[in-house]
Design a protein around this motif. Structure first.
Motif, PDB file in Angstrom:
ATOM      1  N   GLN A   1     -24.794 -20.333  -9.511  1.00  0.00           N
ATOM      2  CA  GLN A   1     -23.964 -19.275 -10.090  1.00  0.00           C
ATOM      3  C   GLN A   1     -23.353 -19.735 -11.410  1.00  0.00           C
ATOM      4  O   GLN A   1     -22.201 -19.458 -11.717  1.00  0.00           O
ATOM      5  CB  GLN A   1     -22.905 -18.841  -9.080  1.00  0.00           C
ATOM      6  CG  GLN A   1     -23.553 -18.397  -7.763  1.00  0.00           C
ATOM      7  CD  GLN A   1     -22.606 -17.651  -6.842  1.00  0.00           C
ATOM      8  OE1 GLN A   1     -21.940 -16.702  -7.235  1.00  0.00           O
ATOM      9  NE2 GLN A   1     -22.550 -18.087  -5.581  1.00  0.00           N
TER      10      GLN A   1
ATOM     11  N   HIS B   1     -20.298 -23.343 -16.865  1.00  0.00           N
ATOM     12  CA  HIS B   1     -19.496 -22.140 -16.592  1.00  0.00           C
ATOM     13  C   HIS B   1     -19.047 -21.528 -17.909  1.00  0.00           C
ATOM     14  O   HIS B   1     -19.084 -22.157 -18.956  1.00  0.00           O
ATOM     15  CB  HIS B   1     -18.319 -22.472 -15.681  1.00  0.00           C
ATOM     16  CG  HIS B   1     -17.407 -23.516 -16.248  1.00  0.00           C
ATOM     17  ND1 HIS B   1     -16.496 -23.234 -17.229  1.00  0.00           N
ATOM     18  CD2 HIS B   1     -17.307 -24.846 -15.980  1.00  0.00           C
ATOM     19  CE1 HIS B   1     -15.861 -24.347 -17.548  1.00  0.00           C
ATOM     20  NE2 HIS B   1     -16.334 -25.333 -16.819  1.00  0.00           N
TER      21      HIS B   1
ATOM     22  N   GLU C   1     -17.006 -12.739 -16.284  1.00  0.00           N
ATOM     23  CA  GLU C   1     -18.078 -12.923 -15.300  1.00  0.00           C
ATOM     24  C   GLU C   1     -18.610 -11.571 -14.854  1.00  0.00           C
ATOM     25  O   GLU C   1     -18.033 -10.517 -15.156  1.00  0.00           O
ATOM     26  CB  GLU C   1     -17.598 -13.744 -14.099  1.00  0.00           C
ATOM     27  CG  GLU C   1     -16.509 -13.070 -13.299  1.00  0.00           C
ATOM     28  CD  GLU C   1     -16.202 -13.796 -11.994  1.00  0.00           C
ATOM     29  OE1 GLU C   1     -16.486 -14.988 -11.874  1.00  0.00           O
ATOM     30  OE2 GLU C   1     -15.677 -13.124 -11.082  1.00  0.00           O
ATOM     31  N   GLU C   2     -19.731 -11.611 -14.140  1.00  0.00           N
ATOM     32  CA  GLU C   2     -20.367 -10.376 -13.693  1.00  0.00           C
ATOM     33  C   GLU C   2     -20.777 -10.566 -12.231  1.00  0.00           C
ATOM     34  O   GLU C   2     -21.296 -11.636 -11.866  1.00  0.00           O
ATOM     35  CB  GLU C   2     -21.619 -10.168 -14.563  1.00  0.00           C
ATOM     36  CG  GLU C   2     -22.370  -8.894 -14.299  1.00  0.00           C
ATOM     37  CD  GLU C   2     -23.527  -8.697 -15.291  1.00  0.00           C
ATOM     38  OE1 GLU C   2     -23.984  -9.691 -15.909  1.00  0.00           O
ATOM     39  OE2 GLU C   2     -23.990  -7.547 -15.409  1.00  0.00           O
ATOM     40  N   ALA C   3     -20.565  -9.516 -11.437  1.00  0.00           N
ATOM     41  CA  ALA C   3     -20.999  -9.591 -10.032  1.00  0.00           C
ATOM     42  C   ALA C   3     -22.483  -9.255  -9.952  1.00  0.00           C
ATOM     43  O   ALA C   3     -22.986  -8.406 -10.689  1.00  0.00           O
ATOM     44  CB  ALA C   3     -20.197  -8.603  -9.207  1.00  0.00           C
TER      45      ALA C   3
ATOM     46  N   THR D   1     -21.899  -7.694  -2.575  1.00  0.00           N
ATOM     47  CA  THR D   1     -21.863  -8.641  -3.690  1.00  0.00           C
ATOM     48  C   THR D   1     -22.530  -9.939  -3.244  1.00  0.00           C
ATOM     49  O   THR D   1     -22.107 -10.561  -2.264  1.00  0.00           O
ATOM     50  CB  THR D   1     -20.406  -8.907  -4.119  1.00  0.00           C
ATOM     51  OG1 THR D   1     -19.846  -7.668  -4.518  1.00  0.00           O
ATOM     52  CG2 THR D   1     -20.341  -9.887  -5.286  1.00  0.00           C
TER      53      THR D   1
ATOM     54  N   GLY E   1     -22.988 -12.597  -5.355  1.00  0.00           N
ATOM     55  CA  GLY E   1     -22.377 -13.721  -6.040  1.00  0.00           C
ATOM     56  C   GLY E   1     -21.929 -13.272  -7.410  1.00  0.00           C
ATOM     57  O   GLY E   1     -21.938 -12.076  -7.725  1.00  0.00           O
ATOM     58  N   HIS E   2     -21.563 -14.255  -8.231  1.00  0.00           N
ATOM     59  CA  HIS E   2     -21.093 -13.950  -9.586  1.00  0.00           C
ATOM     60  C   HIS E   2     -21.760 -14.878 -10.579  1.00  0.00           C
ATOM     61  O   HIS E   2     -22.077 -16.015 -10.243  1.00  0.00           O
ATOM     62  CB  HIS E   2     -19.568 -14.128  -9.671  1.00  0.00           C
ATOM     63  CG  HIS E   2     -18.821 -13.096  -8.884  1.00  0.00           C
ATOM     64  ND1 HIS E   2     -18.587 -13.241  -7.529  1.00  0.00           N
ATOM     65  CD2 HIS E   2     -18.312 -11.894  -9.242  1.00  0.00           C
ATOM     66  CE1 HIS E   2     -17.929 -12.160  -7.084  1.00  0.00           C
ATOM     67  NE2 HIS E   2     -17.758 -11.329  -8.107  1.00  0.00           N
TER      68      HIS E   2
ATOM     69  N   TRP F   1     -20.233 -15.158 -17.916  1.00  0.00           N
ATOM     70  CA  TRP F   1     -20.710 -14.765 -19.244  1.00  0.00           C
ATOM     71  C   TRP F   1     -20.291 -15.868 -20.223  1.00  0.00           C
ATOM     72  O   TRP F   1     -19.102 -16.199 -20.327  1.00  0.00           O
ATOM     73  CB  TRP F   1     -20.085 -13.430 -19.665  1.00  0.00           C
ATOM     74  CG  TRP F   1     -20.812 -12.245 -19.094  1.00  0.00           C
ATOM     75  CD1 TRP F   1     -21.828 -12.267 -18.183  1.00  0.00           C
ATOM     76  CD2 TRP F   1     -20.590 -10.869 -19.405  1.00  0.00           C
ATOM     77  NE1 TRP F   1     -22.256 -10.987 -17.905  1.00  0.00           N
ATOM     78  CE2 TRP F   1     -21.502 -10.103 -18.650  1.00  0.00           C
ATOM     79  CE3 TRP F   1     -19.697 -10.192 -20.241  1.00  0.00           C
ATOM     80  CZ2 TRP F   1     -21.563  -8.711 -18.704  1.00  0.00           C
ATOM     81  CZ3 TRP F   1     -19.758  -8.807 -20.298  1.00  0.00           C
ATOM     82  CH2 TRP F   1     -20.676  -8.079 -19.540  1.00  0.00           C
TER      83      TRP F   1
ATOM     84  N   GLU G   1     -31.696  -9.719  -4.709  1.00  0.00           N
ATOM     85  CA  GLU G   1     -31.087  -9.257  -5.968  1.00  0.00           C
ATOM     86  C   GLU G   1     -31.833  -8.084  -6.589  1.00  0.00           C
ATOM     87  O   GLU G   1     -31.256  -7.293  -7.323  1.00  0.00           O
ATOM     88  CB  GLU G   1     -30.938 -10.395  -6.977  1.00  0.00           C
ATOM     89  CG  GLU G   1     -32.235 -10.982  -7.495  1.00  0.00           C
ATOM     90  CD  GLU G   1     -32.025 -12.079  -8.546  1.00  0.00           C
ATOM     91  OE1 GLU G   1     -30.879 -12.383  -8.908  1.00  0.00           O
ATOM     92  OE2 GLU G   1     -33.050 -12.634  -8.998  1.00  0.00           O
TER      93      GLU G   1
END
Ligand SMILES: NC(=O)c1ccc[n+]([C@@H]2O[C@H](COP(=O)([O-])OP(=O)(O)OC[C@H]3O[C@@H](n4cnc5c(N)ncnc54)[C@H](O)[C@@H]3O)[C@@H](O)[C@H]2O)c1
Ligand SMILES: N[C@@H](CC=O)C(=O)O
Length: 493
Positions: free
Chosen positions: A15, A25, A31-33, A42, A44-45, A48, A101
């Motif tokens: 992630q 990171h 961030e985006e789910a 969901t 994960g995340h 960005w 996904e």
């Protein structure tokens, strides 16, 4: 149950972005789910990255380029083959991640992993065959020839419908040619890309050669397109975004390859067995729930067999199962998100309002909010959206035609030119129609047309360049011409 517990190797779920061999990171807290389109859960995340982090990926690729290009082709081949072996070894986990996904049924996801891995093996080998040429000299006492050199850093921007194969078809070609890559996957399906990075690292691909950046799509793409050190951009996605990127690459005069939208005609000749042709058309239309650039969007059937064809098509379509791709025997998974469902519904409504007949397709049966039940429309015409736009959904539109000249005109009546299908056993018709079709790929009496040896790509607004095949690696190579003069008397010059 967490997502990683569904995998035999939980480290395949990452992630973070992957830059310069490090899991990275975001530094701005954005961030985006990532959601499972079948359940809305969901998964994960992903972070960005900030603009300076995208530039850092270019810095890393620049450093890596010097060492990666200096390796012998057979050394790069060994590393790519090690990557291929790992993709094979972890194919079940990769398929599970993909189904979660992207939503496609697990057997289809397994097929895509196999398909994606096959490009790695193909280009690992092709990298050893980037031959230059010897040119008979017209200059006295000189030797002339060409050598092929890697173009430099390649930025690869990819879609969500084939989250793994659309990356490997580009990345393996670029890496085999000696180019480092910066991959920007679709935000909907980043985990397949990140699992590829994890396996690339384990395969001994050096830091900075395979990078995955994540972020706001327009922001990331703008930086990569404006970067002079990025020498090639390869994009797969919609024609709308492809046009934008082509424009953005103009200032830095990049090598641009575009694999864009399709709107494939599926032509059925009067000599065909309607059942055989209808079953083939169902297969060509509903793969990946219609979210495939090769999907048979306009089914053009000779008037003499039209009614029988429609009957068999409807019968076969009724047998398709729709549901969560991880559960049971499913033919069609969900669409990628709610907007895709709304777009599909709007295309169907538009067609009906303009006179098309709804033969089948009851949305009240949909097993969840992102699902769209297969739809069959007949009497589809030029003035309807379904004729001109990719539905990217399980919506089949059938039209009758009278003769070969008319069907050629109908088939070419689109801005797109990716793939076309032709079903007939009449060799004269095959040759006439095949030559007249304005498409980059034509499959005759076959639904399957892709694979590593194939020059995949479109004409018109479906793109620029070809991926795969013996020429796919050329997208990442420059030709350097040399003239060695003053050699004295050169035999044969
Ligand atoms: N020709 C082919 O080989 C091929 C293969 C697969 C998909 N496709 C096409 O892809 C489309 C579906 O995929 P999609 O919905 O992911 O396409 P898309 O164009 O919306 O997105 C593709 C990629 O571009 C990024 N992107 C989106 N908006 C952007 C912007 N404004 N600026 C820069 N980047 C942006 C996305 O994040 C994604 O990574 C269809 O049109 C399909 O036909 C073509
Ligand atoms: N099925 C295509 C991807 C298009 O969406 C392919 O094989 O590349």
């Amino acid at each position: 149950m967490t997502l990683s517990s569904k995998l035999s190797d939980p480290l395949l779920l990452r992630q973070y972005a992957y830059v310069d061999g490090k899991w990275t990171h975001g530094e701005g807290g954005r961030e985006e789910a990532v959601l499972n389109p079948a359940t809305g859960e969901t998964l994960g995340h992903i972070p960005w990255l900030e603009p300076h982090q995208i530039t850092a990926a270019v810095d890393a690729a620049e450093v890596a380029f010097r060492r990666w290009r200096a390796l012998r082709a057979d050394e790069r081949c060994e590393r790519l083959l090690a990557w291929y072996d790992l993709l094979q070894a972890h194919r079940e986990d990769l398929a599970i991640l993909m189904t979660l996904e992207q939503g496609k049924p697990l057997p289809d996801a397994r097929g895509e992993v196999e398909y994606g891995a096959s490009f790695v093996r193909w280009f690992a080998e092709e990298g050893k065959r980037t031959f230059g040429e010897t040119i008979p000299s017209h200059i006295p006492n000189a030797a002339l020839g060409t050598i092929k050199e890697p173009v430099g850093i390649a930025a690869l921007i990819t879609p969500w419908n084939f989250p793994l194969a659309m990356i490997t078809r580009k990345a393996a070609a670029a890496m085999a040619a000696g180019c480092p890559v910066i991959v920007k996957p679709a935000g909907e399906t980043p985990f397949s890309a990140l699992a590829l990075a994890e396996l690339a690292e384990r395969a001994g691909i050096p830091a900075g050669v395979f990078n995955v950046v994540l972020g706001e799509p327009a922001e990331v793409s703008k930086i990569l397109c404006a970067e002079d050190r990025v020498k090639a951009l390869s994009f797969t996605g919609s024609t709308r975004v492809g046009r934008l990127l082509l424009e953005q690459c103009a200032n830095t005069v990049k090598r641009v390859s575009l694999e864009l939208g399709g709107n494939a005609p599926f032509i059925v000749g009067p000599d065909m067995n309607p059942k055989e042709a209808a079953f083939a058309a169902v297969a060509a239309k509903f793969q990946t729930a219609g979210q495939d650039c090769l999907a048979a969007d306009r089914i053009l059937v000779h008037e003499s067999i039209h009614d029988a064809f429609v009957e068999h098509f409807a019968e076969r379509m009724a047998a398709l199962t729709v549901g969560n791709g991880l559960e049971g025997e499913i033919d069609l998974g969900p669409l990628i998100h709610r907007q895709a469902v709304e777009k599909a519904a709007a295309i169907v409504d538009d067609a009906i309002s303009k006179g098309a007949t709804l033969v089948a397709g009851d949305q009240s049966q949909a097993p969840g909010e992102n699902f769209f039940m297969p739809v069959l429309l007949t009497g589809v015409t030029h003035d309807m959206k379904i004729w001109h736009e990719e539905s990217f959904a399980p919506v089949a539109g059938i039209t009758a035609y009278a003769d070969d000249d008319q069907v050629i005109e109908m088939a070419n009546d689109t801005e797109y030119g990716l793939a076309a299908y032709l079903y007939t056993h009449d060799i004269r018709r095959i040759w006439k129609v095949l030559r007249a079709l304005e498409f980059g790929m034509v499959a005759v009496n076959s639904v399957k047309m892709t694979g590593p040896p194939v020059p995949f790509g479109g004409v018109k607004h479906s793109g620029l360049g070809r991926e795969g095949g013996v020429t796919g690696i050329d997208e990442y190579l420059e030709t350097k011409y040399y003239c060695l003069g003053a050699l004295g008397s050169v035999s044969g010059s």
